[in-house]
Design an enzyme around this catalytic site. Structure first.
Site, PDB file in Angstrom:
ATOM      1  N   CYS A   2      56.383   9.121  18.309  1.00 34.98           N
ATOM      2  CA  CYS A   2      56.034   7.860  17.644  1.00 34.98           C
ATOM      3  C   CYS A   2      54.512   7.737  17.573  1.00 34.98           C
ATOM      4  O   CYS A   2      53.779   8.530  18.139  1.00 34.98           O
ATOM      5  CB  CYS A   2      56.574   6.696  18.458  1.00 34.98           C
ATOM      6  SG  CYS A   2      58.322   6.838  18.800  1.00 34.98           S
ATOM      7  N   ARG A  27      53.826  11.095  12.672  1.00 31.41           N
ATOM      8  CA  ARG A  27      54.416  11.234  14.012  1.00 31.41           C
ATOM      9  C   ARG A  27      55.819  10.664  14.075  1.00 31.41           C
ATOM     10  O   ARG A  27      56.459  10.685  15.119  1.00 31.41           O
ATOM     11  CB  ARG A  27      53.529  10.544  15.036  1.00 31.41           C
ATOM     12  CG  ARG A  27      52.120  11.086  15.125  1.00 31.41           C
ATOM     13  CD  ARG A  27      51.255  10.258  16.062  1.00 31.41           C
ATOM     14  NE  ARG A  27      51.781  10.322  17.400  1.00 31.41           N
ATOM     15  CZ  ARG A  27      51.496  11.311  18.254  1.00 31.41           C
ATOM     16  NH1 ARG A  27      50.702  12.276  17.872  1.00 31.41           N
ATOM     17  NH2 ARG A  27      52.003  11.340  19.454  1.00 31.41           N
ATOM     18  N   TRP A  74      59.938   7.127  15.727  1.00 37.30           N
ATOM     19  CA  TRP A  74      60.862   8.229  15.414  1.00 37.30           C
ATOM     20  C   TRP A  74      61.925   8.131  16.501  1.00 37.30           C
ATOM     21  O   TRP A  74      61.668   8.480  17.654  1.00 37.30           O
ATOM     22  CB  TRP A  74      60.119   9.565  15.444  1.00 37.30           C
ATOM     23  CG  TRP A  74      60.954  10.746  15.079  1.00 37.30           C
ATOM     24  CD1 TRP A  74      61.773  10.891  13.986  1.00 37.30           C
ATOM     25  CD2 TRP A  74      61.054  11.995  15.792  1.00 37.30           C
ATOM     26  NE1 TRP A  74      62.366  12.127  13.981  1.00 37.30           N
ATOM     27  CE2 TRP A  74      61.940  12.828  15.063  1.00 37.30           C
ATOM     28  CE3 TRP A  74      60.500  12.488  16.947  1.00 37.30           C
ATOM     29  CZ2 TRP A  74      62.266  14.124  15.466  1.00 37.30           C
ATOM     30  CZ3 TRP A  74      60.815  13.778  17.357  1.00 37.30           C
ATOM     31  CH2 TRP A  74      61.689  14.574  16.631  1.00 37.30           C
ATOM     32  N   ASN A  98      55.563   5.518  23.324  1.00 37.99           N
ATOM     33  CA  ASN A  98      55.901   6.821  22.752  1.00 37.99           C
ATOM     34  C   ASN A  98      56.382   7.700  23.891  1.00 37.99           C
ATOM     35  O   ASN A  98      55.679   7.891  24.875  1.00 37.99           O
ATOM     36  CB  ASN A  98      54.676   7.453  22.091  1.00 37.99           C
ATOM     37  CG  ASN A  98      54.964   8.879  21.623  1.00 37.99           C
ATOM     38  OD1 ASN A  98      56.121   9.208  21.357  1.00 37.99           O
ATOM     39  ND2 ASN A  98      53.949   9.716  21.552  1.00 37.99           N
ATOM     40  N   GLY A  99      57.618   8.194  23.783  1.00 42.35           N
ATOM     41  CA  GLY A  99      58.152   9.066  24.839  1.00 42.35           C
ATOM     42  C   GLY A  99      59.571   8.661  25.163  1.00 42.35           C
ATOM     43  O   GLY A  99      60.263   8.036  24.354  1.00 42.35           O
ATOM     44  N   GLU A 483      57.565  32.896   7.948  1.00 44.83           N
ATOM     45  CA  GLU A 483      56.801  31.653   7.749  1.00 44.83           C
ATOM     46  C   GLU A 483      57.025  31.103   6.341  1.00 44.83           C
ATOM     47  O   GLU A 483      57.214  29.899   6.158  1.00 44.83           O
ATOM     48  CB  GLU A 483      55.323  31.912   8.007  1.00 44.83           C
ATOM     49  CG  GLU A 483      54.389  30.759   7.722  1.00 44.83           C
ATOM     50  CD  GLU A 483      54.694  29.505   8.537  1.00 44.83           C
ATOM     51  OE1 GLU A 483      55.506  29.568   9.473  1.00 44.83           O
ATOM     52  OE2 GLU A 483      54.158  28.435   8.182  1.00 44.83           O
ATOM     53  N   LYS A 487      58.486  27.397   5.551  1.00 45.71           N
ATOM     54  CA  LYS A 487      57.788  26.425   4.694  1.00 45.71           C
ATOM     55  C   LYS A 487      58.707  25.915   3.604  1.00 45.71           C
ATOM     56  O   LYS A 487      58.819  24.726   3.355  1.00 45.71           O
ATOM     57  CB  LYS A 487      56.542  27.092   4.065  1.00 45.71           C
ATOM     58  CG  LYS A 487      55.410  27.313   5.021  1.00 45.71           C
ATOM     59  CD  LYS A 487      54.597  26.081   5.265  1.00 45.71           C
ATOM     60  CE  LYS A 487      54.595  25.434   6.607  1.00 45.71           C
ATOM     61  NZ  LYS A 487      54.970  26.007   7.800  1.00 45.71           N
ATOM     62  N   GLU A 490      61.732  23.762   5.028  1.00 41.59           N
ATOM     63  CA  GLU A 490      61.449  22.501   5.746  1.00 41.59           C
ATOM     64  C   GLU A 490      60.920  21.409   4.817  1.00 41.59           C
ATOM     65  O   GLU A 490      61.004  20.226   5.145  1.00 41.59           O
ATOM     66  CB  GLU A 490      60.502  22.717   6.899  1.00 41.59           C
ATOM     67  CG  GLU A 490      59.067  23.035   6.547  1.00 41.59           C
ATOM     68  CD  GLU A 490      58.175  23.084   7.786  1.00 41.59           C
ATOM     69  OE1 GLU A 490      58.356  22.280   8.703  1.00 41.59           O
ATOM     70  OE2 GLU A 490      57.307  23.961   7.824  1.00 41.59           O
ATOM     71  N   HIS A 506      71.150  46.323   6.674  1.00 37.66           N
ATOM     72  CA  HIS A 506      72.034  46.000   7.817  1.00 37.66           C
ATOM     73  C   HIS A 506      72.735  44.662   7.619  1.00 37.66           C
ATOM     74  O   HIS A 506      73.134  44.030   8.600  1.00 37.66           O
ATOM     75  CB  HIS A 506      71.199  45.994   9.098  1.00 37.66           C
ATOM     76  CG  HIS A 506      70.524  47.302   9.364  1.00 37.66           C
ATOM     77  ND1 HIS A 506      71.207  48.444   9.713  1.00 37.66           N
ATOM     78  CD2 HIS A 506      69.226  47.672   9.240  1.00 37.66           C
ATOM     79  CE1 HIS A 506      70.358  49.454   9.859  1.00 37.66           C
ATOM     80  NE2 HIS A 506      69.147  49.007   9.577  1.00 37.66           N
ATOM     81  N   LYS A 605      55.814  15.625  13.152  1.00 33.43           N
ATOM     82  CA  LYS A 605      54.699  16.572  13.192  1.00 33.43           C
ATOM     83  C   LYS A 605      54.631  17.316  14.521  1.00 33.43           C
ATOM     84  O   LYS A 605      54.315  18.484  14.576  1.00 33.43           O
ATOM     85  CB  LYS A 605      53.374  15.844  12.950  1.00 33.43           C
ATOM     86  CG  LYS A 605      52.150  16.759  12.958  1.00 33.43           C
ATOM     87  CD  LYS A 605      52.245  17.818  11.882  1.00 33.43           C
ATOM     88  CE  LYS A 605      51.108  18.809  11.962  1.00 33.43           C
ATOM     89  NZ  LYS A 605      51.316  19.957  11.069  1.00 33.43           N
TER      90      LYS A 605
HETATM   91  C1  AGP Z   1      55.721  24.035  11.055  1.00 30.37           C
HETATM   92  O1  AGP Z   1      55.597  23.842   9.644  1.00 30.37           O
HETATM   93  C2  AGP Z   1      56.621  23.029  11.700  1.00 30.37           C
HETATM   94  N1  AGP Z   1      56.147  21.720  11.451  1.00 30.37           N
HETATM   95  C3  AGP Z   1      56.957  23.332  13.138  1.00 30.37           C
HETATM   96  O2  AGP Z   1      57.666  24.544  13.152  1.00 30.37           O
HETATM   97  C4  AGP Z   1      55.774  23.472  14.129  1.00 30.37           C
HETATM   98  O3  AGP Z   1      55.072  24.658  13.865  1.00 30.37           O
HETATM   99  C5  AGP Z   1      56.355  23.563  15.552  1.00 30.37           C
HETATM  100  O4  AGP Z   1      57.008  22.349  15.825  1.00 30.37           O
HETATM  101  C6  AGP Z   1      55.301  23.837  16.621  1.00 30.37           C
HETATM  102  O5  AGP Z   1      54.377  22.780  16.654  1.00 30.37           O
HETATM  103  P1  AGP Z   1      52.996  22.983  17.463  1.00 30.37           P
HETATM  104  O6  AGP Z   1      52.260  24.095  16.793  1.00 30.37           O
HETATM  105  O7  AGP Z   1      52.291  21.662  17.344  1.00 30.37           O
HETATM  106  O8  AGP Z   1      53.354  23.327  18.867  1.00 30.37           O
END
Ligand code: AGP
Length: 610
Positions: A2, A27, A74, A98-99, A483, A487, A490, A506, A605
């Site tokens: 949050c 967040r 969140w 937050n937590g 990666e 991208k 997500e 395979h 995030k």
């Molecule tokens: C990446 O696009 C994602 N948002 C997610 O995989 C992110 O890389 C992962 O949660 C790790 O976050 P961090 O690098 O802040 O530890």
């Protein structure tokens, strides 16, 4: 995950808080709220959904008051709803959190039996009741918060205010981030720096167990036991505009285009080209000499960076590297032998799995180090207890999909590999000088790839109706295939898989059907000839090949339906360059499909909860 903002000063709190929350929406954003104190009373506004819903409510019924707190949520406990939205109040006490309060059920039961009536399903409200009960015993706000905090277990960054204490906010930091902002006759508490950058660059990162009592004129820091603590005031060089979109449609697009600068900033001050020296500031490089094995601990995109780092460290430092998913490492019985370095890679520095894995590795005897993007974050502070932190200087990354953090992580890993190799005598000055000269050209090379944004957008428009895609790569571009798939999936919600191209035979080749888009990383330095073979296999089964190839390639044009070129470069720079077309392709597909690019559904995030 949050976002929290608190303000005390002589300006109206409402708009300062809302603007701060807007910078923290990444967040988490299923509901939001603001509360202010006026004439000894608390006034609260809360709304479900995006922050704009709260902003509209405040337009109709504004809040007055120069002491206030706000929150974007969140959900972790209690479904997204107005009654579960923060702030939560009890008998004149107001809390944003937050937590996760892990013992919330037992406390709720105890408080109910004591006659307390709950208005929400949240764990947070419990804290408001605990502070109210302690306040009823005549304790000051700070002491009441301290006593209440002693009752709760878990992760909690909290900001508390009370009707009889206008101009005072109390913040507590346990396992979730909280920073203090120091202004002129005003002060702030927030989950992250962008929330307060418009008002001050003087920031204190609270440490585990710190409590801050802030008034417009004074900031008092103690432990939760009341012992005074001294924390450095850091001057943040991010300007507010850096945290804005800078004319781009989305933060993600802005951050993709910030990458040349971010890489240049990450290299700055660390490259002694003449003498072939690498300066790993903040890292005890001498200690790296005795390391026998590196275990990378990371999640998501950062884990993909770790896979690239494996090749770099093994090549330049000649040290074996294992790349572990932090969420797996922390729950099994890992074997950590003497001479092991646990290297955490994290943009936010707050990812719960990565932090827990790092602590576990340390408990098992590993030396620890981190590559982080956020100054003073939890993972950074854990690593600062041992070999230190190599910071990526990517600046604030607001888009949930990580882009500039990823590329600067690769650059930081490159620098670390060179520095480690030099320190261990595996590299001579000339070898380091050659690599550093290549690395210092990377920002320019990236700009030339970004110039192809319009071409990539045109290719993306042909993919908007796609249901499935494959990304294939080899060598150091295999992690880029992973990666690129992450991208795309997500932010566009299209199913995408990244594969080592050698694995096609395979199993995955069964997926190839007419017009299935297959993004092939067929750069000169990483498995080129074999990739041509894979491309033929895809074409023979009707798949549609979108190639990411090297400038000057004479063969690929006749094999692929679309080709995006990256400049010729040493093979170690190909991952950072090949990542850019993958990022832009994902961005334009998502934008074309109208998804919420910066705040994709179900994502936050930084995942600070398990
Ligand atoms: C990446 O696009 C994602 N948002 C997610 O995989 C992110 O890389 C992962 O949660 C790790 O976050 P961090 O690098 O802040 O530890």
């Amino acid at each position: 995950m949050c976002g929290i903002v608190g303000y005390v000063g002589n300006r109206q709190a409402q708009d300062i808080i809302v603007e701060g929350l807007r910078k923290l929406e990444y967040r988490g954003y299923d509901s939001a709220g603001v509360a202010t104190l006026l004439d000894g009373r608390t006034h609260v506004r809360r709304a479900v959904g995006k922050l704009s819903n709260l902003a509209n409510l405040l337009k109709e019924t504004p809040l007055v008051g120069t002491t206030g707190v706000g929150h974007t949520r969140w959900a972790t406990h209690g479904r997204p709803s107005e009654e579960n939205a923060h702030p939560h109040t009890a008998d004149g006490v107001t809390v944003v959190h937050n937590g996760i309060i892990e013992n919330h059920l037992a406390l709720r039961d105890e408080l109910r039996k004591a006659g307390r009536v709950f208005k929400s399903e949240t764990d947070t409200e419990i804290f408001a009741h605990l502070v109210a009960l302690e306040s009823a015993r005549g304790l000051s706000l700070a002491d009441a918060v301290r006593a209440a905090a002693a009752r709760v277990h878990g992760a909690f960054a909290l900001v508390v205010m009370r009707e009889d204490s206008p101009g005072v906010l109390v913040g507590v930091k346990v396992a979730s981030p909280l920073v203090v902002g120091i202004g002129d006759d005003e002060a702030f508490l927030a989950s992250d720096v962008p929330a307060i950058l418009a008002h001050t660059r003087r920031v204190i990162f609270l440490e585990e167990g710190d409590m801050a009592v802030i008034t417009p004129q004074k900031v008092t820091l103690t432990t939760l036991r009341g012992e005074p603590v001294d924390r450095p005031v850091r001057v943040i060089d991010w300007t507010p505009v850096m945290a804005e979109k800078g004319g781009h449609k989305h933060f993600m697009h802005k951050e993709i285009f910030e990458q040349p600068r971010a890489v240049a900033d990450t290299l700055r001050g660390r490259v002694g080209r003449e003498e072939g020296q690498v300066f790993l500031d903040g890292v005890k490089v001498e200690e790296l000499k005795s390391i026998k094995r590196v275990v990378v601990l990371a999640c998501g995109t950062s884990w993909h960076a770790g896979l690239v780092g494996k090749a770099l460290i093994e090549q330049f430092a000649h040290v074996p590297v294992d790349v572990e998913l932090a969420s797996e490492f922390r729950y099994r019985e890992p074997i950590v032998e003497p001479g092991t370095l646990a290297l955490a890679i994290s943009q936010s520095g707050e990812t719960a799995d990565t932090l827990a894995a790092l602590k576990e590795a340390r408990n098992l005897g590993a030396r620890v180090m981190a590559i982080c993007n956020v100054l003073g974050s939890a993972i950074a502070r854990e690593a600062e207890k041992d070999l230190g932190v190599l910071y990526t200087h990517a600046g604030p990354e607001i888009g949930v999909a990580s882009t500039k953090a990823f590329v600067t992580q690769i650059v930081a890993l490159h620098l670390m590999a060179l520095g480690m190799g030099r320190a261990r005598g595996h590299l001579d000055a000339q070898a380091v000088r050659t690599e550093l000269q290549a690395l210092s050209r990377l920002p320019k090379l990236m700009e030339s790839v970004l110039d192809d944004d319009a071409q990539i957008a045109a290719i993306a428009r042909t993919m908007l109706g796609t249901r499935d895609t494959l990304f294939l790569g080899r060598g150091m571009c295999f992690p880029i295939a992973l990666e690129g798939a992450l991208k795309l999936k997500e932010i566009s919600y299209i199913h995408a898989e990244g594969y080592a191209a050698g694995e096609m035979k395979h199993g995955p080749i069964a997926l190839i059907e007419h017009d299935l888009p297959v993004i092939c990383l067929v750069t000169q330095g990483n498995g080129y000839d074999k990739m041509l073979g894979n491309i033929q296999e895809v074409r023979a089964r009707g798949g549609r090949v979108i190639a990411i190839a090297t400038d000057g390639d004479k063969q690929i044009g006749s094999l692929a339906q679309d080709v995006i070129y990256i400049p010729q470069c040493p093979r170690f720079l190909e991952p950072a360059l090949a990542a850019l077309p993958c990022q832009l392709l994902a961005y334009h597909v998502a934008d074309g499909r109208g998804t919420d690019v910066d705040q994709p559904r179900n994502l936050a995030k930084s995942v600070t909860v398990e």
